[in-house]
Design a protein around this motif. Structure first.
Motif: not given
Length: 84
Positions: A63-65, A68-69
């Motif tokens: 996942w990543m935002t 962040q990841q």
């Protein structure tokens, strides 16, 4: 959204014993993109697919935002992606 499915076992002729049958598996690859208007308030995602499909043993999730990841292997006992 793109969903790919590939079945990684060859056709087997004749008798398949129980041990060999347990070694056969299928992989599914799926890509999802979600847009969240209040991303700063989202701290985790609970994956409920294990209740719907009990033969799924694990999901390898990346996942990543915007900031962040991460990656986590999910199971029926550990079905939450923590984003913090």
């Amino acid at each position: 959204m793109s969903v790919e499915h590939s079945n990684h076992h060859d056709a087997i002729e004749g008798h398949v014993d129980e041990h060999t049958a347990q070694q056969l598996h299928s992989d599914v690859t799926a890509y999802y993109r979600f847009n969240c208007e209040k991303m700063s308030e989202l701290s985790s995602i609970t994956v409920t697919v294990f209740a719907l499909f009990p033969r799924i043993q694990q999901i390898r999730s990346m996942w990543m935002t915007d900031t962040q990841q991460g990656a986590v292997t999910l199971s029926d006992k550990n079905n939450m992606i923590s984003l913090r």
